[in-house]
Motif scaffolding. Structure first.
Motif, PDB file in Angstrom:
ATOM      1  N   UNK A  19      54.889  16.652  18.565  1.00  0.00           N
ATOM      2  CA  UNK A  19      56.128  17.116  19.197  1.00  0.00           C
ATOM      3  C   UNK A  19      56.401  18.573  18.859  1.00  0.00           C
ATOM      4  N   UNK A  20      56.138  18.946  17.590  1.00  0.00           N
ATOM      5  CA  UNK A  20      56.376  20.324  17.168  1.00  0.00           C
ATOM      6  C   UNK A  20      55.456  21.281  17.915  1.00  0.00           C
ATOM      7  N   UNK A  21      54.176  20.958  17.976  1.00  0.00           N
ATOM      8  CA  UNK A  21      53.210  21.834  18.660  1.00  0.00           C
ATOM      9  C   UNK A  21      53.563  22.008  20.129  1.00  0.00           C
ATOM     10  N   UNK A  22      53.932  20.906  20.787  1.00  0.00           N
ATOM     11  CA  UNK A  22      54.284  20.987  22.207  1.00  0.00           C
ATOM     12  C   UNK A  22      55.524  21.850  22.424  1.00  0.00           C
ATOM     13  N   UNK A  23      56.531  21.683  21.570  1.00  0.00           N
ATOM     14  CA  UNK A  23      57.770  22.456  21.710  1.00  0.00           C
ATOM     15  C   UNK A  23      57.525  23.936  21.487  1.00  0.00           C
ATOM     16  N   UNK A  24      56.753  24.264  20.456  1.00  0.00           N
ATOM     17  CA  UNK A  24      56.479  25.668  20.150  1.00  0.00           C
ATOM     18  C   UNK A  24      55.665  26.307  21.269  1.00  0.00           C
ATOM     19  N   UNK A  25      54.621  25.623  21.731  1.00  0.00           N
ATOM     20  CA  UNK A  25      53.769  26.196  22.767  1.00  0.00           C
ATOM     21  C   UNK A  25      54.550  26.436  24.058  1.00  0.00           C
ATOM     22  N   UNK A  26      55.428  25.500  24.433  1.00  0.00           N
ATOM     23  CA  UNK A  26      56.220  25.684  25.653  1.00  0.00           C
ATOM     24  C   UNK A  26      57.220  26.821  25.490  1.00  0.00           C
ATOM     25  N   UNK A  84      65.141  22.266  15.356  1.00  0.00           N
ATOM     26  CA  UNK A  84      65.097  23.346  16.337  1.00  0.00           C
ATOM     27  C   UNK A  84      64.053  24.359  15.914  1.00  0.00           C
ATOM     28  N   UNK A  85      63.329  24.906  16.881  1.00  0.00           N
ATOM     29  CA  UNK A  85      62.411  25.999  16.604  1.00  0.00           C
ATOM     30  C   UNK A  85      62.987  27.269  17.222  1.00  0.00           C
ATOM     31  N   UNK A  86      62.844  28.378  16.511  1.00  0.00           N
ATOM     32  CA  UNK A  86      63.396  29.675  16.925  1.00  0.00           C
ATOM     33  C   UNK A  86      62.233  30.613  17.258  1.00  0.00           C
ATOM     34  N   UNK A  87      62.421  31.451  18.285  1.00  0.00           N
ATOM     35  CA  UNK A  87      61.343  32.368  18.664  1.00  0.00           C
ATOM     36  C   UNK A  87      61.907  33.609  19.340  1.00  0.00           C
ATOM     37  N   UNK A  88      61.219  34.729  19.158  1.00  0.00           N
ATOM     38  CA  UNK A  88      61.543  35.960  19.882  1.00  0.00           C
ATOM     39  C   UNK A  88      60.251  36.583  20.389  1.00  0.00           C
ATOM     40  N   UNK A  89      60.389  37.412  21.404  1.00  0.00           N
ATOM     41  CA  UNK A  89      59.311  38.287  21.857  1.00  0.00           C
ATOM     42  C   UNK A  89      59.942  39.626  22.206  1.00  0.00           C
ATOM     43  N   UNK A  90      59.244  40.703  21.873  1.00  0.00           N
ATOM     44  CA  UNK A  90      59.761  42.038  22.159  1.00  0.00           C
ATOM     45  C   UNK A  90      58.601  42.996  22.377  1.00  0.00           C
ATOM     46  N   UNK A 100      65.238  45.052  28.808  1.00  0.00           N
ATOM     47  CA  UNK A 100      64.823  45.798  27.622  1.00  0.00           C
ATOM     48  C   UNK A 100      63.633  45.153  26.915  1.00  0.00           C
ATOM     49  N   UNK A 101      62.875  44.342  27.650  1.00  0.00           N
ATOM     50  CA  UNK A 101      61.653  43.724  27.111  1.00  0.00           C
ATOM     51  C   UNK A 101      61.939  42.931  25.832  1.00  0.00           C
ATOM     52  N   UNK A 102      62.957  42.108  25.859  1.00  0.00           N
ATOM     53  CA  UNK A 102      63.323  41.341  24.652  1.00  0.00           C
ATOM     54  C   UNK A 102      63.869  39.985  25.051  1.00  0.00           C
ATOM     55  N   UNK A 103      63.438  38.942  24.336  1.00  0.00           N
ATOM     56  CA  UNK A 103      63.957  37.584  24.520  1.00  0.00           C
ATOM     57  C   UNK A 103      64.092  36.927  23.149  1.00  0.00           C
ATOM     58  N   UNK A 104      65.195  36.229  22.942  1.00  0.00           N
ATOM     59  CA  UNK A 104      65.355  35.335  21.795  1.00  0.00           C
ATOM     60  C   UNK A 104      65.784  33.982  22.339  1.00  0.00           C
ATOM     61  N   UNK A 105      65.120  32.917  21.891  1.00  0.00           N
ATOM     62  CA  UNK A 105      65.430  31.602  22.432  1.00  0.00           C
ATOM     63  C   UNK A 105      65.123  30.526  21.400  1.00  0.00           C
ATOM     64  N   UNK A 106      65.630  29.332  21.662  1.00  0.00           N
ATOM     65  CA  UNK A 106      65.395  28.188  20.786  1.00  0.00           C
ATOM     66  C   UNK A 106      64.952  26.998  21.624  1.00  0.00           C
ATOM     67  N   UNK A 107      64.393  26.018  20.960  1.00  0.00           N
ATOM     68  CA  UNK A 107      63.969  24.803  21.645  1.00  0.00           C
ATOM     69  C   UNK A 107      64.068  23.635  20.670  1.00  0.00           C
ATOM     70  N   UNK A 108      64.590  22.515  21.143  1.00  0.00           N
ATOM     71  CA  UNK A 108      64.634  21.317  20.318  1.00  0.00           C
ATOM     72  C   UNK A 108      63.228  20.740  20.192  1.00  0.00           C
ATOM     73  N   UNK A 135      47.115  29.761  17.527  1.00  0.00           N
ATOM     74  CA  UNK A 135      46.169  29.359  16.487  1.00  0.00           C
ATOM     75  C   UNK A 135      46.866  29.024  15.170  1.00  0.00           C
ATOM     76  N   UNK A 136      48.140  29.404  15.054  1.00  0.00           N
ATOM     77  CA  UNK A 136      48.869  29.120  13.814  1.00  0.00           C
ATOM     78  C   UNK A 136      49.302  27.659  13.703  1.00  0.00           C
ATOM     79  N   UNK A 137      49.500  27.001  14.830  1.00  0.00           N
ATOM     80  CA  UNK A 137      50.026  25.633  14.811  1.00  0.00           C
ATOM     81  C   UNK A 137      49.063  24.695  14.084  1.00  0.00           C
ATOM     82  N   UNK A 138      49.611  23.754  13.258  1.00  0.00           N
ATOM     83  CA  UNK A 138      51.027  23.366  13.134  1.00  0.00           C
ATOM     84  C   UNK A 138      51.777  24.037  11.980  1.00  0.00           C
ATOM     85  N   UNK A 139      51.460  25.296  11.651  1.00  0.00           N
ATOM     86  CA  UNK A 139      52.207  25.997  10.616  1.00  0.00           C
ATOM     87  C   UNK A 139      53.675  26.081  11.001  1.00  0.00           C
TER      88      UNK A 139
END
Length: 632
Positions: free
Chosen positions: A161-168, A198-204, A182-190, A227-231
């Motif tokens: 479940x964690x790997x699927x949530x992070x990858x999506x 909850x997993x937290x992620x950004x891209x910039x 401004x080429x920036x996103x911050x988002x979360x996913x259950x 390649x980091x998953x399931x870290x």
């Protein structure tokens, strides 16, 4: 229960999170990667002076609220230094400067006299070189494919479940980030459906890069991070972009960005709220403001000692006393008056021991004072470099007062047809058009409440000391009194800039702002007021008429202001912006692009996809309809 109240309660209850405290924010300013150039400066003394001056300029720019990207250069007596710095958008100005200072202290002793270096931290990055090519192409020749930095621990959640949530989540922010302003996103996913994790992620991406460079870099980052998953956490670091995910929060829950407008073309957030449509919308905002206050209070009660929440989470505006603002403006005297508009007069003032601000007096009497206070407090959390920062308010006097950041250059209209007419060059004008688009993208889709301005016009665009535009009066259209000459009971706006479906039928959507943006863009290009009539030809022509006529003849370049030096611009670039502006004024509203689509088109190559367009519909100041497309 009235329908509007029922809807408001349902929406608030749908998002409220009672009794769950935000975990402590996990952020450090440890350098993740740094690299020094292979060549030494020619003169260490000259190089050091230029480097220090560049760092000082970068720091000064980042100290401004809502500014996360800065570039500066110094090349006195040779040994040129070109620098860029960028902070993550979840930081306050103080946090951004703290990261910048760590970056400087990391580079200086490590790289000595090297005439180039870069350092990447969790919260920011800093780079300088002795050439300026990396401003537009941040990858440059020095960049390499760097492996991701993965966490040392595996996730504590179910791995699948964690790997699927992070990858999506990473896939979504990879696709959405190049489409933002401004080429920036911050988002979360259950994580899955059987857990509250909850997993937290950004891209910039580096803000001044091209859309293509941003896309390519994030594709590499996504593949690397997978390649980091399931870290439990991972970081992809590159001088062109940064991507990070973590089980642990490293930004606040109310700092996420709605992904929907940037994932599906033409889609919009159905959960967004329109400020200023009706009394029901005002009530909804009141409930939302109360909800935000309650959530902030409940978190503060739940957080233990040593886990204090970041003060930037819900800063709100400051309540000023009427007497203090009266003194600061010398009883609102003419000598302090710096502008007038549909909302009222604006005065320059010095408050809080030396801060220069603008005080706007609203002619709305005592109506809905508490509602006004809650809305302003909410809108004061909207922070973006192309939106005026609302610092505070006052409700204890005979008028409602807003305290805003001060814009030294004044409003855009003064530079187009006012006393400073013809002084803006093409670079400044094009940056103004881009900046207005960026601000509207943020209002429409990047803040957690959808805000439709409804009165975008040149006099509502203010310029800072560097001629960067800031949109003023957003979110306050509902406070306009209905006896203003340009306001009817059906809409709040200005004839000439107002979309026909809104002016005629009261149909309000974010495409109303798109229409107004198109008109303002044509004004910036031509230096001409949209309401001015040209009687020199065979028929009366408004600006939109003229722009369309030149477009049909295949010579839109003739619209450009004669005050602009032809050597300053490329005709194809000007032509593209004119075509985009005309797309924005099409009717019906469904034919217009969203502002996120507008910004992507502005940022892309000169060639535009060919679209079938028809003569736009225009409502002049006398409410006469110049029919083009449908007004429905």
């Amino acid at each position: 229960m009235p329908a509007a109240l029922a809807v408001a309660v349902i929406i608030v209850l749908a998002v409220i999170d009672v009794g769950v405290a935000q975990q402590p924010i996990s952020n450090t300013n440890t350098a993740l990667r740094f690299a020094c150039g292979t060549n030494d400066a020619m003169s260490l003394a000259t190089f050091s002076r230029n480097l220090n001056s560049t760092f000082s300029q970068l720091r000064s720019q980042l100290s401004n609220t809502g500014v996360y990207y800065a570039q500066a250069q110094n090349f006195v007596n040779g040994d040129a230094v070109y620098g860029v710095a960028q902070c993550r958008n979840y930081l306050s100005s103080t946090q951004c400067l703290a990261c910048f200072d760590v970056a400087v202290s990391t580079i200086e002793p490590a790289c000595g006299s090297a005439n180039g270096a870069n350092v990447i931290l969790d919260n920011c990055f800093l780079r300088f070189e002795n050439y300026d090519g990396f401003y537009k192409d941040p990858q440059g020749s020095s960049d390499v494919d760097v492996p991701a930095i993965c966490g040392n621990e595996s996730t504590s959640e179910p791995i699948t479940a964690f790997n699927q949530s992070v990858e999506k989540l990473l896939s979504d922010i990879r696709d959405a980030t190049p489409r933002t302003s401004d080429f920036y996103i911050a988002s979360t996913r259950q994580v899955g459906s059987a857990t509250n994790a909850t997993v937290y992620a950004i891209a910039q991406c580096v803000e001044n890069a091209s859309n293509t460079i941003c896309k390519n870099c994030l594709n590499t980052a996504y593949n690397s991070l997978s390649s980091c998953l399931p870290a439990d956490e991972g970081r992809a670091i590159n001088v062109a972009c940064f991507m990070r995910f973590s089980e642990f929060p490293f930004f606040q829950n109310n700092q996420t960005i709605n992904l929907i407008p940037f994932l599906a073309k033409g889609s919009s957030s159905k959960s967004g709220m329109i400020i200023g449509v009706s009394s029901g919308a005002g009530l909804l905002l009141l409930l939302l403001a109360l909800f935000l206050w309650f959530r902030h209070w409940s978190k503060s009660k739940a957080v233990g000692k040593g886990d204090a929440l970041d003060a930037s989470e819900l800063q709100g505006a400051k309540c000023y006393s009427y007497q203090d603002l009266k003194v600061a403006t010398n009883n609102f005297s003419e000598e302090y008056l710096i502008g007038k508009g549909g909302f009222g007069e604006v005065f320059k003032a010095v408050v809080d021991g030396g801060n220069i601000v603008a005080v706007k007096k609203l002619h709305v009497g005592f109506r809905a004072k508490k509602e006004f206070e809650n809305e302003v407090n909410l809108i004061s959390n909207v922070r973006h470099r192309n939106l005026i920062l609302q610092l505070g308010w006052c409700i204890d006097g005979p008028e409602l007062l807003l305290v805003l950041e001060y814009m030294p250059q004044g409003s855009l209209d003064k530079f187009l047809w006012g006393e400073k007419k013809g002084t803006l060059n093409w670079k400044q004008r094009s940056e103004i058009i881009f900046g207005i688009a960026r601000g509207l993208v943020h209002l429409h889709g990047e803040f957690h409440v959808k805000i439709i301005h409804r009165d975008i016009k040149s006099s509502n665009i203010l310029l800072d000391s560097d001629f960067q535009p800031k949109i003023a009066d957003f979110g306050l259209a509902r406070f306009l009194p209905e006896d203003q000459t340009h306001v009817s009971t059906r809409f709040a706006g200005t004839m000439g800039y107002t979309a026909p479906e809104y002016a005629i039928r009261g149909h309000l959507s974010e495409k109303v702002d798109t229409y107004s943006f198109g008109i303002v863009a044509l004004e910036v290009i031509s230096g001409r007021n949209c309401s001015d009539v040209n009687d020199s030809g065979p028929r009366t022509e408004y600006l939109l008429d003229r722009a369309w006529e030149l477009y049909e003849k295949g010579i839109p370049i003739k619209l450009i202001d004669e005050a602009i030096d032809p050597n300053e611009y490329q005709e194809e670039g000007v032509k593209k912006i004119i075509e985009i502006a005309l797309m924005c004024t099409q009717s019906p509203a469904s034919l217009r692009p969203t502002m996120s689509e507008v910004y992507i088109m502005l940022s892309s190559e000169p060639e535009l996809e060919q679209r079938q367009m028809s003569r736009p519909t225009y409502i002049d100041v006398d409410r006469r309809i110049h029919i083009g497309g449908s007004c429905e």
